[in-house]
Design a protein around this motif. Structure first.
Motif, PDB file in Angstrom:
ATOM      1  N   PRO A  14       0.809  -1.208   0.082  1.00  0.00           N
ATOM      2  CA  PRO A  14      -0.273   0.033   0.003  1.00  0.00           C
ATOM      3  C   PRO A  14       0.796   1.195   0.089  1.00  0.00           C
ATOM      4  N   LYS A  18       0.570   4.237  -2.848  1.00  0.00           N
ATOM      5  CA  LYS A  18       0.185   5.645  -2.510  1.00  0.00           C
ATOM      6  C   LYS A  18       1.348   6.514  -2.436  1.00  0.00           C
ATOM      7  N   GLY A  97       1.127   6.576   5.996  1.00  0.00           N
ATOM      8  CA  GLY A  97       0.371   5.581   6.652  1.00  0.00           C
ATOM      9  C   GLY A  97       0.675   5.002   8.074  1.00  0.00           C
ATOM     10  N   GLU A 120      -1.363  10.739   4.824  1.00  0.00           N
ATOM     11  CA  GLU A 120      -2.713  10.154   5.360  1.00  0.00           C
ATOM     12  C   GLU A 120      -2.390  10.400   6.893  1.00  0.00           C
ATOM     13  N   ASN A 172      -6.290  12.430  -0.835  1.00  0.00           N
ATOM     14  CA  ASN A 172      -5.763  11.001  -0.744  1.00  0.00           C
ATOM     15  C   ASN A 172      -5.071  10.767  -2.014  1.00  0.00           C
ATOM     16  N   VAL A 174      -4.503   7.865  -3.050  1.00  0.00           N
ATOM     17  CA  VAL A 174      -5.200   6.803  -3.769  1.00  0.00           C
ATOM     18  C   VAL A 174      -5.887   7.034  -4.940  1.00  0.00           C
ATOM     19  N   GLY A 285      -7.263   0.361   3.115  1.00  0.00           N
ATOM     20  CA  GLY A 285      -6.832   0.761   2.060  1.00  0.00           C
ATOM     21  C   GLY A 285      -7.722   0.341   0.990  1.00  0.00           C
ATOM     22  N   GLU A 288     -11.150   2.351   0.825  1.00  0.00           N
ATOM     23  CA  GLU A 288     -10.887   3.492   0.244  1.00  0.00           C
ATOM     24  C   GLU A 288     -10.959   3.201  -1.319  1.00  0.00           C
ATOM     25  N   GLU A 289     -10.351   2.265  -1.874  1.00  0.00           N
ATOM     26  CA  GLU A 289     -10.291   2.072  -3.485  1.00  0.00           C
ATOM     27  C   GLU A 289     -11.671   1.493  -3.842  1.00  0.00           C
TER      28      GLU A 289
END
Length: 375
Positions: A14, A18, A97, A120, A172, A174, A285, A288-289
């Motif tokens: 992750p 990111k 993170g 983050e 973010n 992401v 994560g 979020e995705e």
């Protein structure tokens, strides 16, 4: 060689995903930087392949720490990161993170003459039993610059006494990553054909957290709940299992509809996420995705540090019991993806670099502009 402006420290899949937009932004702006890879995720399927797929150069420093107890792993990373930072002497150390890599880099940077930036920042599950919660709190209260992905995350920081001029709401990264790679995942992968599944007719499962996979009874309950969902909706559920979880599965009964597969590369996993009818996960994560991709999500936990996904209507907490998982999935399967993405517009990396480069106390203005962009 002149000292780099940034040292970007990462160690897990992750973090690679990111931080990739920030690395690219550094390259586009010719910002001198180095990338330090601790090797916290040591499997090639979880590390090197992501650099290749994300079209990133190899890290400048690879520490190769690998797996160990929390204390041993973190201690080894602190020593290795400190050695690199002493030699490179960067102006700013950037971490992302809540991993052991994040904690180790935080401790190493705090002893040196470098600013620490936390990407983050401000996420909270309010569960101190999670190692990740402890890691992110320590980092947030040590860092000089805090890059909160949402206004709610920024408010968490202010509620804990963090001065506003250290906080920038950036969105973010992401979103940056998904916008860049979603089309590539559709064009370049044949993972759906390889697995024999059709778009919108399968579920996607991820389970990797220690509290879920290290407890055989809980792991069994989770699989039972997922199996009930699969039977109710007559769909297969694809489970790309990390090596550690896969080993635990040897002693458990896996429901027939759950297909356990090897870890996938980034584009393959992104394709599976994009076309799933529902995602069941214990990953922050992935929550979020799923939200950004418009796929209903059931979180296999009692809490989440991504409450924005729940507020948006994209996610629900299913807990860890078969009944809870089944009932929550019934609420989410077939949900129209009409929610708004709470994580920004895909320019988070640019905002983070702008804020990291600031030398005066203009964080409040940066934060206000970014807050407007992610609301």
């Amino acid at each position: 060689m002149n000292s780099p402006q940034l040292a970007i420290v990462l160690g897990t899949r992750p973090e690679i995903v990111k931080l990739a937009p920030i690395i690219r932004e550094c390259r586009d702006r010719d910002v001198p930087h180095i990338v330090v890879h601790t090797g916290q995720h040591y499997s090639p399927q979880l590390t090197e392949v992501f650099f290749d797929e994300l079209e990133l150069p190899p890290p400048d420093h690879a520490l190769g720490v690998g797996s160990a107890t929390h204390g041993e792993q973190t201690g080894s990373m602190i020593a290795g990161i400190e050695e690199v930072l002493l030699e490179a002497d960067p102006e700013t150390v950037l971490v992302q993170g809540d991993t052991n890599t994040t904690l180790a880099a935080t401790i190493a940077a705090s002893k040196l003459d470098a600013e620490l930036g936390h990407v983050e920042a401000g996420l909270r599950s309010d569960d101190r039993g999670m190692p990740e919660e402890v890691n992110r709190i320590i980092c947030d209260h040590t860092a000089d610059r805090l890059f909160a992905p949402t206004p709610a995350a920024a408010e968490n920081l202010r509620a804990e006494g963090v001065p506003s001029d250290r906080i920038s709401v950036t969105g973010n990264t992401v979103v940056d990553a998904l916008q860049r790679h979603r089309g590539l995942a559709a064009d370049r992968t044949a993972v759906l054909d390889d697995l024999g599944v059709e778009p919108g007719e399968y579920g996607l499962l991820t389970l990797h957290r220690a509290e879920n996979v290290d407890d055989p009874d809980r792991f069994a309950d989770l699989l039972t709940g997922v199996g009930r969902v699969a039977r109710e909706y007559e769909m297969d559920v694809v489970y790309p299992a990390h090596p550690r979880a896969r080993k635990k599965l040897e002693d458990l009964r896996v429901p027939n509809a759950v297909e356990v597969v090897e870890p996938l590369d980034y584009l393959e996993f992104l394709r599976l996420e994009s076309d799933a009818s529902v995602i069941l996960t214990d990953s922050g994560g992935v929550q979020e995705e799923a939200c950004v991709l418009g796929v209903p999500c059931v979180t296999l936990r009692e809490n989440t540090e991504r409450p924005e996904t729940i507020a948006a209507g994209a996610n629900r907490l299913g807990g860890v019991t078969p009944t809870g998982i089944f009932e929550t999935a019934r609420e989410m399967v077939g949900t129209d993806a009409e929610w708004e993405n709470p994580f920004g517009d895909g320019d988070a990396a640019a905002r983070i670099l702008d804020a990291a480069a600031a030398t005066d106390a203009d964080g409040a203005d940066d934060s206000a502009a970014a807050t407007e962009a992610v609301q």
